[in-house]
Design a protein around this motif. Structure first.
Motif, PDB file in Angstrom:
ATOM      1  N   LYS A 128       9.513 -35.326 -18.626  1.00 46.24           N
ATOM      2  CA  LYS A 128      10.781 -36.013 -17.963  1.00 46.24           C
ATOM      3  C   LYS A 128      11.389 -34.815 -16.915  1.00 46.24           C
ATOM      4  O   LYS A 128      11.095 -33.634 -17.099  1.00 46.24           O
ATOM      5  CB  LYS A 128      11.759 -36.246 -18.894  1.00 46.24           C
ATOM      6  CG  LYS A 128      11.121 -37.358 -19.838  1.00 46.24           C
ATOM      7  CD  LYS A 128      12.435 -37.982 -20.856  1.00 46.24           C
ATOM      8  CE  LYS A 128      11.881 -39.120 -21.612  1.00 46.24           C
ATOM      9  NZ  LYS A 128      13.097 -39.567 -22.600  1.00 46.24           N
ATOM     10  N   TYR A 130      13.275 -34.400 -12.638  1.00 48.58           N
ATOM     11  CA  TYR A 130      13.851 -35.364 -11.623  1.00 48.58           C
ATOM     12  C   TYR A 130      13.582 -34.604 -10.555  1.00 48.58           C
ATOM     13  O   TYR A 130      13.100 -33.336 -10.467  1.00 48.58           O
ATOM     14  CB  TYR A 130      15.423 -35.362 -11.659  1.00 48.58           C
ATOM     15  CG  TYR A 130      16.138 -33.838 -11.960  1.00 48.58           C
ATOM     16  CD1 TYR A 130      16.543 -33.160 -11.028  1.00 48.58           C
ATOM     17  CD2 TYR A 130      16.202 -33.544 -13.485  1.00 48.58           C
ATOM     18  CE1 TYR A 130      17.041 -31.894 -11.263  1.00 48.58           C
ATOM     19  CE2 TYR A 130      16.738 -32.363 -13.692  1.00 48.58           C
ATOM     20  CZ  TYR A 130      17.473 -31.427 -12.456  1.00 48.58           C
ATOM     21  OH  TYR A 130      17.793 -30.309 -12.923  1.00 48.58           O
ATOM     22  N   VAL A 132      14.957 -33.221  -6.369  1.00 49.70           N
ATOM     23  CA  VAL A 132      16.227 -32.944  -5.722  1.00 49.70           C
ATOM     24  C   VAL A 132      16.025 -32.361  -4.296  1.00 49.70           C
ATOM     25  O   VAL A 132      14.782 -32.043  -3.931  1.00 49.70           O
ATOM     26  CB  VAL A 132      17.140 -31.943  -6.357  1.00 49.70           C
ATOM     27  CG1 VAL A 132      17.448 -32.480  -7.785  1.00 49.70           C
ATOM     28  CG2 VAL A 132      16.582 -30.558  -6.475  1.00 49.70           C
ATOM     29  N   SER A 138      21.318 -32.881  -3.896  1.00 51.53           N
ATOM     30  CA  SER A 138      21.266 -34.298  -4.134  1.00 51.53           C
ATOM     31  C   SER A 138      20.084 -34.642  -4.890  1.00 51.53           C
ATOM     32  O   SER A 138      18.972 -34.475  -4.055  1.00 51.53           O
ATOM     33  CB  SER A 138      21.709 -35.017  -2.899  1.00 51.53           C
ATOM     34  OG  SER A 138      20.844 -35.045  -2.029  1.00 51.53           O
ATOM     35  N   ARG A 139      19.981 -35.810  -5.799  1.00 49.10           N
ATOM     36  CA  ARG A 139      18.898 -36.292  -6.246  1.00 49.10           C
ATOM     37  C   ARG A 139      18.161 -37.096  -5.533  1.00 49.10           C
ATOM     38  O   ARG A 139      18.928 -37.881  -4.550  1.00 49.10           O
ATOM     39  CB  ARG A 139      19.081 -36.919  -7.648  1.00 49.10           C
ATOM     40  CG  ARG A 139      19.592 -35.694  -8.693  1.00 49.10           C
ATOM     41  CD  ARG A 139      19.635 -36.265  -9.980  1.00 49.10           C
ATOM     42  NE  ARG A 139      19.766 -35.214 -10.949  1.00 49.10           N
ATOM     43  CZ  ARG A 139      19.729 -35.357 -12.340  1.00 49.10           C
ATOM     44  NH1 ARG A 139      18.979 -36.304 -12.885  1.00 49.10           N
ATOM     45  NH2 ARG A 139      20.124 -34.346 -13.215  1.00 49.10           N
ATOM     46  N   GLY A 141      15.788 -40.523  -4.881  1.00 51.10           N
ATOM     47  CA  GLY A 141      15.024 -41.718  -5.248  1.00 51.10           C
ATOM     48  C   GLY A 141      13.765 -42.143  -4.545  1.00 51.10           C
ATOM     49  O   GLY A 141      13.734 -41.707  -3.341  1.00 51.10           O
ATOM     50  N   THR A 156      10.562 -41.779  -8.895  1.00 53.35           N
ATOM     51  CA  THR A 156      11.798 -41.466  -9.187  1.00 53.35           C
ATOM     52  C   THR A 156      12.813 -42.853  -8.879  1.00 53.35           C
ATOM     53  O   THR A 156      12.550 -43.458  -8.112  1.00 53.35           O
ATOM     54  CB  THR A 156      12.257 -40.437  -8.545  1.00 53.35           C
ATOM     55  OG1 THR A 156      12.610 -40.581  -7.056  1.00 53.35           O
ATOM     56  CG2 THR A 156      11.436 -39.089  -8.675  1.00 53.35           C
ATOM     57  N   ASP A 157      13.551 -42.805  -9.903  1.00 53.72           N
ATOM     58  CA  ASP A 157      14.664 -44.026 -10.102  1.00 53.72           C
ATOM     59  C   ASP A 157      15.930 -43.622  -8.941  1.00 53.72           C
ATOM     60  O   ASP A 157      15.819 -42.668  -8.171  1.00 53.72           O
ATOM     61  CB  ASP A 157      15.206 -44.382 -11.099  1.00 53.72           C
ATOM     62  CG  ASP A 157      16.121 -43.062 -12.021  1.00 53.72           C
ATOM     63  OD1 ASP A 157      16.356 -42.269 -11.259  1.00 53.72           O
ATOM     64  OD2 ASP A 157      16.199 -43.344 -13.243  1.00 53.72           O
ATOM     65  N   LYS A 158      16.847 -44.434  -8.765  1.00 50.84           N
ATOM     66  CA  LYS A 158      17.960 -44.165  -7.776  1.00 50.84           C
ATOM     67  C   LYS A 158      18.518 -42.653  -8.210  1.00 50.84           C
ATOM     68  O   LYS A 158      19.270 -42.327  -7.257  1.00 50.84           O
ATOM     69  CB  LYS A 158      18.982 -45.424  -7.980  1.00 50.84           C
ATOM     70  CG  LYS A 158      19.628 -45.552  -9.264  1.00 50.84           C
ATOM     71  CD  LYS A 158      20.450 -46.686  -9.239  1.00 50.84           C
ATOM     72  CE  LYS A 158      21.075 -46.755 -10.528  1.00 50.84           C
ATOM     73  NZ  LYS A 158      22.306 -48.188 -10.421  1.00 50.84           N
ATOM     74  N   ASP A 159      18.391 -42.326  -9.440  1.00 48.29           N
ATOM     75  CA  ASP A 159      18.842 -41.070  -9.785  1.00 48.29           C
ATOM     76  C   ASP A 159      18.101 -39.762  -9.716  1.00 48.29           C
ATOM     77  O   ASP A 159      18.392 -38.699 -10.121  1.00 48.29           O
ATOM     78  CB  ASP A 159      19.609 -40.932 -11.300  1.00 48.29           C
ATOM     79  CG  ASP A 159      20.737 -42.072 -11.223  1.00 48.29           C
ATOM     80  OD1 ASP A 159      21.563 -42.145 -10.302  1.00 48.29           O
ATOM     81  OD2 ASP A 159      20.791 -42.675 -12.431  1.00 48.29           O
ATOM     82  N   GLY A 160      16.952 -40.054  -8.911  1.00 46.91           N
ATOM     83  CA  GLY A 160      15.942 -39.112  -8.923  1.00 46.91           C
ATOM     84  C   GLY A 160      15.204 -38.635 -10.198  1.00 46.91           C
ATOM     85  O   GLY A 160      14.372 -37.638  -9.930  1.00 46.91           O
ATOM     86  N   ALA A 161      15.301 -39.399 -11.080  1.00 49.66           N
ATOM     87  CA  ALA A 161      14.542 -39.184 -12.429  1.00 49.66           C
ATOM     88  C   ALA A 161      13.191 -39.831 -12.421  1.00 49.66           C
ATOM     89  O   ALA A 161      13.018 -40.989 -11.865  1.00 49.66           O
ATOM     90  CB  ALA A 161      15.441 -39.454 -13.708  1.00 49.66           C
TER      91      ALA A 161
END
Length: 606
Positions: A128, A130, A132, A138-139, A141, A156-161
């Motif tokens: 797991k 993310y 940036v 900033s992360r 997506g 990655t999702d909208k939060d960069g994860a």
């Protein structure tokens, strides 16, 4: 304590192997070749070509992003290609190597890949993390995170994860993060397992110089390829891997996951449809197959096939086949085949074949063949053949053949043949047209600007060096006759009609003096004598001497020899037998065959 020392030693060995492998690859790369360049006020395109020629490779780049015509100056000695490119382009581009090419990719931003959880359980990694922006923090997506060799990926999702689960025996996992307009970044994850150096050598992927994608360039690709696969195409457009087999239910449900569009397979099976980088073997789809790159082998789709670059082999689609590059082999479709570049082989469709470049081979369509280039071979269509450049071979159409430029060969159409340039060969149709005819036209109406061959038809129009006359004449058969001569002096046709006869003939004009010529003619006439139930055929050989009075008017006269065959021996409805008008004689032992010497005289216009 002893156990900890062993673990440390294993990790140390892994690091040494990784570093040595990376060092070896780095030292052998195209970007690390040393070069000296001196260029003053030259176009950037020319400077890049000069670098490529010296080092033995080519550059691939988007000319809309890199200004090829910008003027640059550079003076360097014994620098690496990478360092020279940095001077020319600045720090807003990244460079990728592939076979014989360096790809210049616009990537003004930098990203970082952070893992906050790595869990290893036997051969399974759970990772797991993310992504940036390195400058802003900033992360990010919609970034692609993937392992190249194992073909495992996540977005990655909208939060960069992101989250990945990878099964492998390798002690090293190299995760790469890619995003459009960002430079790729790779991190290495080590595991406390036994070292196997062979696992570190990875030659099963490479970077492609192809730009664009079938998902971006076609409506079908945009409609059927999954959203995540489109993101992958944007983030990692050049990354291509190879695999022996893939299975898909739909483009979004594949054994290669969302990386299916980056993988070339030996065998590809798609239950409903699939999206892959390409096929070098066999691909079958229940409904459809979509390939970003090429097909080499056999491809069959229940409804359609769509290929982004080239096809070499056999392609069969129930409805249509679409290829954005060239084809070398055979295409068969129930409705249509569309090829954006050249075609070599056999192309067959129930309705339409369309090739936007040259065709070499056989093209057969129930309705129309359309080729935006030259054709060498055979075209056959139920309605229409259209070619924008030269044709060499045979064209056959139920209605129209239309060539914008030159043709060499045979052209046959039920209605119209049209050649915009020079026709070297034979045209057979109701109406034949050519700008320059060097051969034979056979039809009802033949039209040409210039004619160096022959035209045989009821009407032959030659615009520049033609012969076109309308004559009124008299002969031993009657005093009111109309004659139309069209063609050239070398060869023309004659339409002749009188009160009770009509026919068609051929002639040639031979110049004797400035205004005097002789016109030998062979004419076949039918004589009507009160009934159509009889055979009354007259073959007439004329030798008319023609004297031109001025540009528009001439007179002619001369003898004729006549051979007449008739099985009518009685007058009907007041029509006198033609043999009663002439002094005839028997030819041979057949009473039905007669002959006589006649005459012909008249006035011609034009």
């Amino acid at each position: 304590m002893q156990k900890n020392k062993g673990e440390v030693l294993r990790i140390f060995l892994i690091l040494i192997i990784v570093c040595l492998s990376l060092s070896e690859l780095h030292s052998q790369g195209l970007l690390n070749k040393r070069i000296s360049v001196q260029a003053d006020h030259l176009r950037l395109e020319n400077v890049l070509d000069r670098i490529g020629q010296k080092c033995g490779f080519y550059f691939s780049y988007d000319s809309q992003i890199i200004p090829r015509d910008s003027i640059v100056s550079v003076r360097v000695s014994n620098l690496s290609v990478r360092e020279v490119l940095d001077q020319l382009l600045g720090d807003r581009f990244e460079y990728k190597e592939t076979s014989g090419y360096i790809i210049l990719r616009y990537a003004p931003h930098r990203l970082a890949l952070v893992t906050d959880k790595v869990k290893a359980n036997k051969r399974v990694y759970e990772i797991k993390g993310y992504v940036v922006d390195e400058r802003t923090g900033s992360r990010i997506g919609k970034a692609s995170v993937y392992e190249r060799k194992l073909l495992r990926s996540s977005i990655t999702d909208k939060d960069g994860a992101f989250e990945l689960k990878i099964r492998t025996n390798s002690p090293v996992i190299a995760l790469t993060a890619s995003k459009e307009l960002y430079r790729d970044t790779t991190i290495v994850i080590l595991s406390p397992v036994d070292v196997n150096p062979s696992n570190l050598v990875d030659d099963e992927f490479y970077y492609s110089t192809d730009s664009g994608s079938v998902t971006q360039r076609t409506a079908i690709g945009r409609l059927l390829v999954s959203y995540k696969q489109k993101i992958q195409d944007l983030n990692v457009p050049g990354f291509i891997a190879e695999s022996p087999v893939q299975v898909s239910i739909t483009p979004g449900l594949s054994s290669h996951g969302v990386l299916s569009g980056q993988v070339i397979n030996k065998v590809s099976l798609n239950v409903f449809g699939g999206y892959t980088a390409g096929v070098e073997g066999v691909e079958a789809g229940g409904w459809f197959n979509i390939n970003k790159k090429h097909v080499k082998g056999v491809q069959a789709g229940g409804l359609f096939n769509m290929v982004g670059t080239s096809v070499t082999g056999l392609q069969a689609g129930g409805l249509f086949n679409g290829v954005l590059g060239s084809v070398n082999g055979m295409e068969a479709a129930g409705l249509a085949n569309f090829v954006r570049r050249s075609f070599s082989g056999v192309q067959a469709a129930g309705l339409i074949n369309s090739v936007l470049d040259s065709l070499n081979g056989l093209q057969v369509a129930g309705l129309a063949n359309l080729t935006n280039g030259s054709v060498s071979g055979l075209q056959a269509a139920g309605l229409l053949n259209v070619v924008t450049k030269n044709v060499s071979g045979l064209q056959a159409a139920g209605v129209v053949n239309f060539n914008i430029k030159n043709m060499s060969g045979l052209q046959v159409a039920g209605l119209v043949n049209r050649v915009g340039g020079t026709m070297r060969g034979i045209q057979v149709g109701t109406v034949n047209m050519a700008k320059h005819q060097s051969g034979l036209q056979l039809g009802v109406v033949n039209i040409a600007d210039t004619l160096s061959g022959a035209a045989i038809g009821l009407i032959n129009i030659v615009m520049k060096n033609g012969l076109h006359t309308v004559s009124v004449s008299s002969n031993e058969l009657g005093w009111r006759n109309l004659e139309i001569r069209t063609g050239t002096k070398k060869f023309y046709t004659v339409l002749q009609g009188g009160y009770d006869y009509f026919g068609l003939g051929l002639g040639k004009r031979i110049n004797l003096y400035k205004q005097l010529c002789v016109d030998p003619e062979l004419i076949k006439l039918y004589i009507y004598q009160g009934s159509w139930d009889y055979t009354n055929d007259l073959t007439r050989v004329n030798s008319n001497f023609t004297f031109r009075l001025n540009k528009f008017l001439s007179i002619f006269a001369g003898p004729s020899f006549n051979m007449y065959y008739s099985d009518q021996f009685e007058e009907i409805n007041g029509y006198a037998l033609i043999t009663s008008r002439v002094n005839d004689f028997k030819i041979g032992k057949n009473e039905k065959l007669r002959g006589w010497i006649g005459w012909n005289a008249g006035l011609s216009l034009f």
